[in-house]
Design a protein around this motif. Structure first.
Motif, mmCIF file in Angstrom:
data_model
loop_
_atom_site.group_PDB
_atom_site.id
_atom_site.type_symbol
_atom_site.label_atom_id
_atom_site.label_comp_id
_atom_site.label_asym_id
_atom_site.label_seq_id
_atom_site.Cartn_x
_atom_site.Cartn_y
_atom_site.Cartn_z
ATOM 1 N N ALA A 200 1.367 -1.314 -0.394
ATOM 2 C CA ALA A 200 -0.550 -0.019 -0.331
ATOM 3 C C ALA A 200 0.968 1.338 0.054
ATOM 4 C CB ALA A 200 -0.883 0.051 1.318
ATOM 5 N N ARG A 201 1.548 1.275 0.678
ATOM 6 C CA ARG A 201 3.069 2.679 1.289
ATOM 7 C C ARG A 201 3.682 2.952 -0.152
ATOM 8 N NH1 ARG A 201 4.581 1.420 6.091
ATOM 9 N NH2 ARG A 201 6.443 0.474 5.756
ATOM 10 N N TYR A 202 3.935 1.461 -0.604
ATOM 11 C CA TYR A 202 4.880 1.974 -1.887
ATOM 12 C C TYR A 202 4.177 2.207 -3.881
ATOM 13 C CZ TYR A 202 8.513 0.265 -5.656
ATOM 14 O OH TYR A 202 9.737 0.477 -6.500
ATOM 15 N N THR A 203 2.378 1.658 -3.150
ATOM 16 C CA THR A 203 2.024 2.005 -4.326
ATOM 17 C C THR A 203 1.517 3.484 -4.695
ATOM 18 O OG1 THR A 203 0.971 -0.344 -4.437
ATOM 19 C CG2 THR A 203 0.275 1.471 -5.070
ATOM 20 N N ARG A 204 1.060 4.148 -2.838
ATOM 21 C CA ARG A 204 0.534 5.005 -3.051
ATOM 22 C C ARG A 204 1.787 6.014 -3.801
ATOM 23 N NH1 ARG A 204 1.922 9.160 0.399
ATOM 24 N NH2 ARG A 204 0.025 10.370 0.983
ATOM 25 N N GLY A 205 2.925 5.622 -2.735
ATOM 26 C CA GLY A 205 3.835 6.409 -3.644
ATOM 27 C C GLY A 205 4.573 7.060 -5.033
ATOM 28 N N GLN A 206 4.086 5.777 -5.599
ATOM 29 C CA GLN A 206 4.735 5.640 -7.113
ATOM 30 C C GLN A 206 3.500 6.596 -7.943
ATOM 31 O OE1 GLN A 206 6.451 4.087 -8.754
ATOM 32 N NE2 GLN A 206 7.457 4.315 -6.995
ATOM 33 N N MET A 207 1.893 6.323 -7.582
ATOM 34 C CA MET A 207 0.871 7.073 -7.558
ATOM 35 C C MET A 207 0.929 8.805 -7.445
ATOM 36 S SD MET A 207 -1.819 5.100 -9.029
ATOM 37 C CE MET A 207 -2.795 6.012 -8.577
ATOM 38 N N VAL A 208 1.000 8.947 -6.405
ATOM 39 C CA VAL A 208 1.854 9.598 -6.211
ATOM 40 C C VAL A 208 2.825 10.907 -7.186
ATOM 41 C CG1 VAL A 208 2.367 11.772 -4.391
ATOM 42 C CG2 VAL A 208 0.645 9.911 -3.355
ATOM 43 N N GLU A 209 3.778 10.169 -7.390
ATOM 44 C CA GLU A 209 5.101 10.743 -7.938
ATOM 45 C C GLU A 209 4.129 10.694 -9.659
ATOM 46 O OE1 GLU A 209 8.917 7.937 -7.411
ATOM 47 O OE2 GLU A 209 8.949 9.176 -9.566
ATOM 48 N N ILE B 212 -0.627 12.439 -16.928
ATOM 49 C CA ILE B 212 -1.366 12.484 -16.171
ATOM 50 C C ILE B 212 -2.347 14.426 -16.504
ATOM 51 C CG2 ILE B 212 -2.446 12.685 -14.161
ATOM 52 C CD1 ILE B 212 -2.233 9.999 -14.747
ATOM 53 N N ARG B 213 -1.975 15.374 -16.636
ATOM 54 C CA ARG B 213 -2.100 16.695 -17.017
ATOM 55 C C ARG B 213 -3.106 16.139 -18.424
ATOM 56 N NH1 ARG B 213 1.488 21.366 -17.943
ATOM 57 N NH2 ARG B 213 1.904 20.582 -19.656
ATOM 58 N N THR B 214 -2.037 15.715 -19.117
ATOM 59 C CA THR B 214 -3.207 15.263 -20.424
ATOM 60 C C THR B 214 -4.448 14.786 -21.046
ATOM 61 O OG1 THR B 214 -0.112 15.393 -21.510
ATOM 62 C CG2 THR B 214 -2.443 14.689 -23.098
ATOM 63 N N PHE C 51 -7.490 5.281 -12.418
ATOM 64 C CA PHE C 51 -7.119 4.541 -12.089
ATOM 65 C C PHE C 51 -6.614 3.517 -13.623
ATOM 66 C CE2 PHE C 51 -9.386 4.662 -9.309
ATOM 67 C CZ PHE C 51 -9.134 3.829 -7.481
ATOM 68 N N LYS C 52 -7.170 4.044 -14.771
ATOM 69 C CA LYS C 52 -6.273 4.258 -15.889
ATOM 70 C C LYS C 52 -4.870 4.533 -16.131
ATOM 71 C CE LYS C 52 -7.073 2.775 -20.862
ATOM 72 N NZ LYS C 52 -7.113 3.942 -21.947
ATOM 73 N N HIS C 53 -5.450 5.741 -16.053
ATOM 74 C CA HIS C 53 -3.569 6.563 -16.824
ATOM 75 C C HIS C 53 -2.644 6.383 -15.764
ATOM 76 C CE1 HIS C 53 -4.867 8.142 -20.786
ATOM 77 N NE2 HIS C 53 -5.773 7.580 -20.491
ATOM 78 N N ALA C 54 -2.918 6.674 -14.321
ATOM 79 C CA ALA C 54 -1.900 6.692 -13.437
ATOM 80 C C ALA C 54 -1.669 5.398 -13.188
ATOM 81 C CB ALA C 54 -2.409 7.533 -12.490
ATOM 82 N N LEU C 55 -2.249 4.537 -12.196
ATOM 83 C CA LEU C 55 -2.477 3.102 -11.606
ATOM 84 C C LEU C 55 -1.430 2.250 -12.802
ATOM 85 C CD1 LEU C 55 -2.468 0.785 -9.418
ATOM 86 C CD2 LEU C 55 -4.948 0.116 -10.671
ATOM 87 N N ARG C 56 -1.868 2.319 -13.846
ATOM 88 C CA ARG C 56 -1.221 1.326 -15.416
ATOM 89 C C ARG C 56 0.275 2.014 -15.815
ATOM 90 N NH1 ARG C 56 1.694 -0.281 -18.360
ATOM 91 N NH2 ARG C 56 1.654 -1.525 -19.866
ATOM 92 N N ALA C 57 0.980 2.755 -14.800
ATOM 93 C CA ALA C 57 1.956 3.394 -14.901
ATOM 94 C C ALA C 57 3.288 3.488 -13.637
ATOM 95 C CB ALA C 57 2.126 4.484 -15.248
#
Lengths: 382, 336
Positions: free
Chosen positions: B218-227, B234-236, B249-255
């Motif tokens: 959870a912590r690792y995913t959160r960190g990756q997601m925030v980054e 993401i702005r695009t 959940f599509k654009h951010a989580l995928r990366a």
């Protein structure tokens, strides 16, 4: 969005008049509250863009040019941004609009081209998927129809073999092609307003010219309004009908592009002109950087924000530059050219002090006078 | 791609061979002739004469060199062995022969076949639970970052990860199984016999494994997601008019998920190589517990070697698979 919304029920209800400018920005301020205080990214900005016309917004990094245009799309995080003023797209107020209603505008009637397409495109989805996605949000079409549309768009922006390249990932495209793909993505819904945020900054010069040509062609084809954000006066000279120079979040000079470029009246604009390298110009022309750094938007300088860097402060009597913010008012050249500067005789200073240094080939070597056909432009001609 | 896989498989084989040599040498040298002595002493008081001990040593191979013993063992893995002498008896050991277990008197291969499903079931269930739970919690925390819910989640994951795992497992077993009887049986029931029963028996071990390990995910995913959320693309995506959840959940989580999956592949391999605490506490007869038992006197060299060999094989294989899988997850990575 936490905003001081100007309630304008009349405007909201009125059907858009096709002769009105497509985009009207009035007294727009964008501020970001931070731990250190309020960052005043954009202050009291007003401009209009008509259909088929191009506005160039020029300024250095942090001058508020991107921040103000992102507000037009409502892209600022509502929680950490304070917006005030009015932005009307096709007659409709968008400040204070719900996220749901904003989504209908984004990418549809107003689209944005970002700089550096490598980072602005998703690395894990194909170009085709990314264009199709934008199309399918605003159109109820099947995946295969959307893909056909993507191929069409890629072809239109000049990608060779579009039906093959549509399945490529962004990293498989060259820099110029990526920017074309980005443009294709922005244009997929035939937007009436296109905001291009430094669309050529990451590209080499020959590709820059191609992309600018492409933008111009597409604008002619769709008669859309275009805002081009840049720090490159060359881009503005080529594309923009009107130009706004921004400094420290405010407009400091605004008028017809030819007028602004030939008779700039604000020392910051002079600085921008002086820092353009020009390979075809007189080798004696000096590249004059603007001294100092962009101001802090947390604690903007008193009076005119440019005064700490302005070499002409002492020509203004009464320490006015340091104490009083100049208004954005018409200068010596008529109502269509406004500037934010206290200098009483900017035309004279520009011709006598600035021009001979930055562009000696514009000055007659014998008389020391400006060469008239290069220097004279009717200020009211747009 | 093929070239890459061939190169990686070859280097993996080298790693596995070196590991087996290393472990075999360490335990062979370390134990000396004590297995032979142990057996000899079991014959009864006074019966273990010097001559008897020497003959047992000879039969068990302790009078030969380390190199001879290792090659015999290694050859057996591929070709099988006849007349393997262990604990006073002679055994047939068909390929892949990993020797005879002193504990059971059966071939190590047979024991392994019997124990491995338990470890596999435990690893798959537990890891699926912590991956799904961890990524979901992390993504939600990133969505609501800065809120009280986010802070609570991050704080509680910190608490959970600072408690030793075996303590959590032990307390869960004592309270939930022993005292409250919510999970009366915690063990492995053969999945081919009765999957429902397997599920019921394994649920508590899965939950303990899943809940304790999901916190780091959870912590690792959160960190990756925030980054990832601060990336230009993401702005695009927002500028295209996508809904917030689709952007997240599509654009951010995928990366954001790519590095998470990489870590997961290696973690999963470690689980497959045996989870000693979980198996021991919940009484699951997997290879982690088996390896632990083999370390007790008399040490079962063949079982230890087999467990280490299997574990290194799985970890090396998992690394290879993660590398190959990575090129599917990230199209920019080409493994040519």
């Amino acid at each position: 969005m936490s905003t001081d919304i100007h309630e304008r029920p009349d405007n909201m209800a009125a059907p858009a008049n096709p002769d009105d400018p497509f985009l009207v920005v009035e007294n727009l301020s964008v501020r970001f509250p931070t731990h250190d205080g309020l960052v005043q990214a954009v202050t009291d900005l007003s401009y209009t863009v008509e259909r088929g016309k191009t506005l160039g917004i020029v300024g250095e990094s942090g001058s508020g040019k991107s921040v103000s245009s992102m507000a037009v799309l409502g892209l600022h995080d509502a929680k950490s941004t304070r917006l005030s003023g009015s932005i009307r797209v096709d007659g409709e107020e968008i400040i204070g609009r719900s996220e749901e209603k904003m989504r209908k505008i984004r990418g549809n009637s107003v689209a944005m081209i970002f700089q550096d397409a490598l980072t602005a495109l998703h690395p894990f989805y194909t170009i085709g998927d990314q264009i199709s996605e934008g199309y399918r949000i605003h159109h109820r079409v099947s995946k295969s129809e959307a893909k056909k549309r993507s191929i069409e768009m890629l072809e239109r922006v000049g990608i060779p073999q579009p039906n093959r390249r549509v399945d490529d990932y962004p990293h498989q495209f060259s820099g110029g092609m990526r920017q074309r793909a980005m443009i294709a993505m922005a244009l997929v819904n035939d937007p009436q307003l296109l905001i291009a945020d430094e669309p050529t900054t990451a590209l080499d010069v020959t590709v820059q010219a191609q992309i600018l040509d492409l933008l111009q062609d597409l604008q002619r084809e769709f008669n859309s309004a275009v805002i081009i954000i840049t720090h490159d006066l060359g881009v503005v000279a080529e594309l923009a009908d009107t130009t706004m120079v921004m400094y420290a979040g405010r407009a400091v000079e605004y008028g017809a592009t030819r007028e602004i470029l030939t008779h700039p009246e604000m020392p910051y604009s002079w600085g921008l002109m002086g820092s353009i390298p020009d390979v075809s110009a007189d080798a004696d022309a000096r590249l004059v950087p603007i001294p100092g750094n962009p101001p802090s938007l947390l604690n903007p300088p008193s009076g005119c924000a440019f005064h700490p860097r302005c070499p002409h402060v002492d020509k203004v009597p009464g320490n006015l530059c340091r104490t009083t913010l100049p208004d954005l008012v018409p200068g010596e050249r008529g109502v269509n050219h406004v500037k934010r500067c206290h200098l009483p005789n900017p035309g004279e200073i520009y011709a006598e002090e600035v021009l001979p240094e930055i562009a000696p080939d514009l000055v007659d070597p014998e008389t020391g006078e400006l060469i008239p056909e290069l220097a004279e432009v009717d200020p009211d001609a747009v | 791609m093929t070239g890459f896989i061939v190169r990686r498989v070859l280097s993996s084989i080298v790693v596995i061979i070196l590991t087996s040599m290393f472990v075999f040498t360490l335990f062979f040298k370390g134990l000396g002739d004590s297995p032979a002595r142990n057996y000899c002493e079991k014959l009864g008081p006074g019966k273990c004469s010097t001559a008897k001990l020497d003959s047992i040593k000879h039969q068990m191979g302790f009078d030969k060199s380390l190199a001879y013993n290792y090659t015999t063992w290694a050859k057996g893995v591929f070709a099988g062995r006849h007349n393997v002498y262990s604990d006073g008896k002679s055994y047939e050991c068909p390929a892949p022969c990993l020797g005879i277990s002193i504990m059971t008197g059966d071939t190590v291969t047979n024991d392994l076949k019997q124990k491995y499903p338990a470890t596999m079931t435990l690893a798959i269930g537990g890891s699926a639970m912590y991956l799904v739970l961890g990524v979901l919690l992390g993504a939600l925390a990133a969505k609501y970052r800065g809120t009280t819910a986010d802070r609570l989640l991050v704080g509680s994951t910190l608490i959970v990860s600072s408690i030793p795992y075996y303590l959590v497992a032990l307390l869960a077993w004592i309270y939930l199984s022993l005292q409250m009887g919510l999970f009366p049986n915690t063990s492995y029931y053969p999945i081919t016999d009765n999957p429902a029963k397997t599920f019921a028996w394994m649920l508590l071990p899965w939950l303990v494994l899943g809940l304790t390990n999901c916190t780091s995910y959870a912590r690792y995913t959160r960190g990756q997601m925030v980054e990832t959320l601060s990336e230009d693309y993401i702005r695009t995506a927002k500028a295209k008019g996508l809904r917030t959840n689709r952007v997240l959940f599509k654009h951010a989580l995928r990366a954001a998920i790519v590095p998470v999956i990489t870590i997961f592949g290696l973690d999963f391999a470690t689980l497959l190589a045996g989870t000693i605490f979980t198996e021991q506490i919940f009484g699951i007869d997997g290879i982690g517990r088996w390896g632990l038992q083999a370390l007790q006197t008399p040490m079962d060299l063949n079982v230890i070697s087999a467990v280490v060999l299997i574990s290194s094989f799985i970890v090396v294989l998992a690394n290879l698979l993660v590398d190959i899988f990575y090129s599917f997850l990230d199209p920019r990575v080409s493994i040519a």
